[in-house]
Design a protein around this motif. Structure first.
Motif, PDB file in Angstrom:
ATOM      1  N   UNK A 144       3.345   0.516 -10.449  1.00  0.00           N
ATOM      2  CA  UNK A 144       3.304   0.130  -9.036  1.00  0.00           C
ATOM      3  C   UNK A 144       3.636  -1.350  -8.860  1.00  0.00           C
ATOM      4  N   UNK A 145       3.077  -2.195  -9.715  1.00  0.00           N
ATOM      5  CA  UNK A 145       3.370  -3.628  -9.615  1.00  0.00           C
ATOM      6  C   UNK A 145       4.820  -3.931  -9.968  1.00  0.00           C
ATOM      7  N   UNK A 146       5.396  -3.147 -10.894  1.00  0.00           N
ATOM      8  CA  UNK A 146       6.804  -3.368 -11.253  1.00  0.00           C
ATOM      9  C   UNK A 146       7.721  -3.083 -10.074  1.00  0.00           C
ATOM     10  N   UNK A 147       7.362  -2.096  -9.239  1.00  0.00           N
ATOM     11  CA  UNK A 147       8.179  -1.794  -8.060  1.00  0.00           C
ATOM     12  C   UNK A 147       8.091  -2.901  -7.016  1.00  0.00           C
ATOM     13  N   UNK A 148       7.028  -3.679  -7.067  1.00  0.00           N
ATOM     14  CA  UNK A 148       6.901  -4.808  -6.140  1.00  0.00           C
ATOM     15  C   UNK A 148       7.703  -6.008  -6.616  1.00  0.00           C
TER      16      UNK A 148
ATOM     17  N   UNK B 148       3.801 -14.223  -9.774  1.00  0.00           N
ATOM     18  CA  UNK B 148       2.729 -14.741  -8.919  1.00  0.00           C
ATOM     19  C   UNK B 148       2.459 -13.799  -7.753  1.00  0.00           C
ATOM     20  N   UNK B 149       3.513 -13.153  -7.259  1.00  0.00           N
ATOM     21  CA  UNK B 149       3.360 -12.221  -6.138  1.00  0.00           C
ATOM     22  C   UNK B 149       2.484 -11.033  -6.523  1.00  0.00           C
ATOM     23  N   UNK B 150       2.667 -10.481  -7.706  1.00  0.00           N
ATOM     24  CA  UNK B 150       1.938  -9.268  -8.070  1.00  0.00           C
ATOM     25  C   UNK B 150       0.555  -9.556  -8.651  1.00  0.00           C
ATOM     26  N   UNK B 151       0.285 -10.821  -8.970  1.00  0.00           N
ATOM     27  CA  UNK B 151      -0.993 -11.147  -9.609  1.00  0.00           C
ATOM     28  C   UNK B 151      -2.183 -10.797  -8.719  1.00  0.00           C
ATOM     29  N   UNK B 152      -2.064 -11.032  -7.430  1.00  0.00           N
ATOM     30  CA  UNK B 152      -3.199 -10.799  -6.539  1.00  0.00           C
ATOM     31  C   UNK B 152      -3.111  -9.540  -5.708  1.00  0.00           C
ATOM     32  N   UNK B 153      -2.179  -8.637  -6.022  1.00  0.00           N
ATOM     33  CA  UNK B 153      -2.040  -7.406  -5.247  1.00  0.00           C
ATOM     34  C   UNK B 153      -3.239  -6.476  -5.472  1.00  0.00           C
ATOM     35  N   UNK B 154      -3.798  -5.992  -4.369  1.00  0.00           N
ATOM     36  CA  UNK B 154      -4.959  -5.105  -4.443  1.00  0.00           C
ATOM     37  C   UNK B 154      -4.619  -3.671  -4.069  1.00  0.00           C
ATOM     38  N   UNK B 155      -3.848  -3.493  -2.989  1.00  0.00           N
ATOM     39  CA  UNK B 155      -3.584  -2.161  -2.467  1.00  0.00           C
ATOM     40  C   UNK B 155      -2.953  -1.212  -3.494  1.00  0.00           C
ATOM     41  N   UNK B 156      -1.934  -1.639  -4.269  1.00  0.00           N
ATOM     42  CA  UNK B 156      -1.367  -0.701  -5.243  1.00  0.00           C
ATOM     43  C   UNK B 156      -2.368  -0.272  -6.313  1.00  0.00           C
ATOM     44  N   UNK B 157      -3.237  -1.193  -6.730  1.00  0.00           N
ATOM     45  CA  UNK B 157      -4.213  -0.869  -7.774  1.00  0.00           C
ATOM     46  C   UNK B 157      -5.329   0.019  -7.242  1.00  0.00           C
ATOM     47  N   UNK B 158      -5.545  -0.015  -5.928  1.00  0.00           N
ATOM     48  CA  UNK B 158      -6.560   0.839  -5.320  1.00  0.00           C
ATOM     49  C   UNK B 158      -6.239   2.314  -5.512  1.00  0.00           C
ATOM     50  N   UNK B 159      -4.949   2.643  -5.551  1.00  0.00           N
ATOM     51  CA  UNK B 159      -4.526   4.039  -5.686  1.00  0.00           C
ATOM     52  C   UNK B 159      -4.051   4.393  -7.090  1.00  0.00           C
TER      53      UNK B 159
ATOM     54  N   UNK C  85      -4.168   2.345 -16.153  1.00  0.00           N
ATOM     55  CA  UNK C  85      -3.517   1.041 -16.116  1.00  0.00           C
ATOM     56  C   UNK C  85      -2.006   1.154 -16.101  1.00  0.00           C
ATOM     57  N   UNK C  86      -1.469   2.208 -16.740  1.00  0.00           N
ATOM     58  CA  UNK C  86      -0.023   2.426 -16.729  1.00  0.00           C
ATOM     59  C   UNK C  86       0.489   2.627 -15.303  1.00  0.00           C
TER      60      UNK C  86
ATOM     61  N   UNK D 104       0.823  -1.199   0.000  1.00  0.00           N
ATOM     62  CA  UNK D 104       0.000   0.000   0.000  1.00  0.00           C
ATOM     63  C   UNK D 104       0.865   1.260   0.000  1.00  0.00           C
ATOM     64  N   UNK D 105       2.051   1.166   0.599  1.00  0.00           N
ATOM     65  CA  UNK D 105       2.969   2.309   0.585  1.00  0.00           C
ATOM     66  C   UNK D 105       3.465   2.567  -0.837  1.00  0.00           C
ATOM     67  N   UNK D 106       3.771   1.497  -1.561  1.00  0.00           N
ATOM     68  CA  UNK D 106       4.189   1.640  -2.963  1.00  0.00           C
ATOM     69  C   UNK D 106       3.053   2.228  -3.795  1.00  0.00           C
ATOM     70  N   UNK D 107       1.820   1.785  -3.529  1.00  0.00           N
ATOM     71  CA  UNK D 107       0.682   2.351  -4.226  1.00  0.00           C
ATOM     72  C   UNK D 107       0.513   3.827  -3.958  1.00  0.00           C
ATOM     73  N   UNK D 108       0.699   4.247  -2.726  1.00  0.00           N
ATOM     74  CA  UNK D 108       0.606   5.671  -2.385  1.00  0.00           C
ATOM     75  C   UNK D 108       1.707   6.480  -3.057  1.00  0.00           C
ATOM     76  N   UNK D 109       2.893   5.898  -3.143  1.00  0.00           N
ATOM     77  CA  UNK D 109       4.006   6.592  -3.795  1.00  0.00           C
ATOM     78  C   UNK D 109       3.702   6.834  -5.275  1.00  0.00           C
ATOM     79  N   UNK D 110       3.226   5.817  -5.974  1.00  0.00           N
ATOM     80  CA  UNK D 110       2.888   5.978  -7.392  1.00  0.00           C
ATOM     81  C   UNK D 110       1.692   6.910  -7.557  1.00  0.00           C
ATOM     82  N   UNK D 111       0.773   6.886  -6.604  1.00  0.00           N
ATOM     83  CA  UNK D 111      -0.361   7.813  -6.651  1.00  0.00           C
ATOM     84  C   UNK D 111       0.128   9.257  -6.591  1.00  0.00           C
TER      85      UNK D 111
END
Length: 298
Positions: free
Chosen positions: A163-167, A223-234, A157-158, A130-137
């Motif tokens: 955000x997922x690439x940073x994860x 596989x790790x980034x496939x189910x990430x929700x928090x980064x996509x929320x922001x 989507x970009x 979620x911190x990574x998501x906030x940073x990209x936001x």
């Protein structure tokens, strides 16, 4: 003298038997705790999987999950959006992680830059998503000002892919460095003895020898980034209709599950179970493929 020797021998035997019995007791006790802990975890995992499979399959059999969009109780748009965002995140993050891992294992080693990179990678690896998501936001979605390179571009989507690439980057960096360090130095020394330059040794000898491990690391990161929700929320948010436009809000499975699971409508709750089942089996498939690639070959 013989009596004293026999007495000492009998005393040592009794001591050894007592020590053996004590060790055997603690060994059995440890096994009981270990098996109990494993059984406790497996019970809850089995319970979760049972509910997930039953409710997810019910939705797949009664609703147009694969042919309709989420606006009409389907997941076609969310599955396509997730595949696009996660794949783009993989294409951005995997090369960066591989190159950084190669530098740490083959070129930097114990340099100050390599040590600083490992330290920062460990921090990024343990950072909440979620911190990574906030940073990209703040950097891409909201931006800084209304003009220039850092202006806000809104949800897209970009932004979700970045955000997922940073994860995935720290995961690939760690696995790449570990796999390359497992390659025997004799291979490198033999290549140098034949007159091969450093870059050729790295690309055609060490990386080729660790190819299975490198591929496994990339797949596990994916596989790790496939189910990430928090980064996509922001970053990517969500939309109810089909779209291939990465420059605007984009549907994705994690966000659809998050929103539909909290919905008061029972049909949307059922769709959320189907989405959770799809993500679970997708991650399972990626892990099985990674295990298959990394298995020991005779």
């Amino acid at each position: 003298m013989t009596t004293d020797t026999n007495a000492v021998g009998n005393f040592e035997q009794r001591m050894n038997k007592g020590l053996y019995a004590k060790r055997k007791f603690f060994n059995i006790l440890g096994l009981i705790f270990a098996v109990g802990a494993m059984a406790f975890g497996l019970i809850w995992l089995g319970w979760i999987l049972k509910d997930l499979i039953l409710k997810g399959m019910e939705a797949m059999l009664t609703m147009p999950i694969f042919t309709a969009d989420s606006a009409v109780n389907g997941l076609r748009n969310a599955m396509v959006g997730s595949a696009m965002i996660a794949s783009l995140g993989l294409l951005i993050g995997a090369p960066v992680g591989l190159l950084a891992g190669v530098y740490l294992a083959e070129f930097g080693r114990n340099s100050w830059l390599a040590q600083a990179t490992r330290f920062m990678n460990d921090i990024l690896l343990s950072a909440p998503s979620i911190v990574i998501g906030l940073f990209i936001y703040a950097l891409i979605v909201k931006g800084y000002g209304d003009s220039g390179l850092l202006k806000g571009h809104g949800f897209s989507g970009w932004a979700g892919a970045v955000a997922l690439s940073l994860i995935i980057i720290p995961v690939v960096v760690r696995s790449t460095e570990t796999m390359l360090n497992l390659v025997p130095n004799q291979l490198r020394e033999a290549s140098y003895a034949l007159g091969a330059p450093k870059w050729k040794v790295v690309t055609t000898v060490t990386m080729k020898a660790a190819k299975a491990g490198l591929t496994t690391g990339v797949l596990l990161g994916f596989a790790r980034i496939t189910g990430e929700t928090a980064p996509l929320l922001f970053t990517a948010m969500n939309r109810l209709y089909f779209s291939l436009d990465m420059s605007s809000e984009m549907a994705n499975l994690p966000m659809t599950i998050y929103q539909f699971a909290a919905s008061p409508l029972k049909q949307q709750n059922t769709v959320a179970w189907a989405g959770a089942l799809i993500i679970t089996f997708s991650v399972l498939a990626l892990n099985v493929i990674a295990r298959f690639i990394s298995r020991d070959k005779k």
